[in-house]
Design an enzyme around this catalytic site. Structure first.
Site, PDB file in Angstrom:
ATOM      1  N   CYS A 124       0.812  -1.109  -0.105  1.00 52.74           N
ATOM      2  CA  CYS A 124       0.050   0.007   0.070  1.00 52.74           C
ATOM      3  C   CYS A 124       0.745   1.227   0.049  1.00 52.74           C
ATOM      4  CB  CYS A 124      -1.090  -0.097   1.289  1.00 52.74           C
ATOM      5  SG  CYS A 124      -2.039  -1.350   1.135  1.00 52.74           S
ATOM      6  N   THR A 125       1.890   1.154   0.623  1.00 52.31           N
ATOM      7  CA  THR A 125       2.951   2.280   0.679  1.00 52.31           C
ATOM      8  C   THR A 125       3.604   2.590  -0.627  1.00 52.31           C
ATOM      9  OG1 THR A 125       3.283   1.958   2.997  1.00 52.31           O
ATOM     10  CG2 THR A 125       4.978   3.460   1.639  1.00 52.31           C
TER      11      THR A 125
END
Length: 164
Positions: free
Chosen positions: A54-55
């Site tokens: 997600c980062t």
């Protein structure tokens, strides 16, 4: 025994009207379908803030943000994380686009991205990493399901530029 929830599963397709939404977002913002009226945008759903995939995805969208904006599009990220966690995530990685909080789950359900997942033989409910490209009329122009992060932002940007 059948789960009635499965029978009600929403399956959106390209050309469908985007389901309505209004959510609180990072940096004391609110995002809504109504506020996007007349403007194309990217709405991407991700499982959990500040996790590796997600980062990488969020930083990729952030790095390409100027190109999306040049094409006339905004980017909105959505997870079920609380706004406080999204604020920390945005601050930690200098993410400038809105990260919306769907704590109630209404939006992830409406977009059909709240699904049963399996990990190490254990099943659980979670967000299917999915991206929607929504046109200026509020219709879904493109959908990317089960997104693999490498190369994804570039694919969305190419489709967004073609749409603009």
């Amino acid at each position: 025994m059948t789960d009635t929830h499965d029978a009600e599963k929403i399956v959106l397709k390209e050309g469908d009207l985007a389901p309505d939404f209004s959510m609180d977002a990072s940096r004391a913002r609110t995002v809504s379908l109504a506020a996007q009226k007349g403007k194309p945008f990217v709405l991407y759903f991700y499982p959990k803030a500040d996790t590796p995939g997600c980062t990488t995805e969020a930083c990729g969208f952030n790095e390409a943000l100027a190109q999306f904006e040049k094409a006339g599009l905004t980017v909105i990220g959505v997870s079920r994380d609380p706004v406080k966690k999204l604020d920390k995530f945005a601050e930690k990685y200098a993410l400038t686009f809105p990260l919306a909080s769907d704590e109630s789950g209404a939006v992830t359900e409406a977009y059909g991205v709240w699904v049963e997942k399996s990990l190490y033989g254990r099943t659980y409910m979670g967000i299917d990493r999915t991206t929607f490209l929504i046109d200026a009329e509020g219709r879904i122009a493109r959908i990317w399901h089960k997104v693999k992060v490498p190369g994804h932002v570039e694919a969305v940007l190419a489709a967004a530029q073609a749409l603009a």
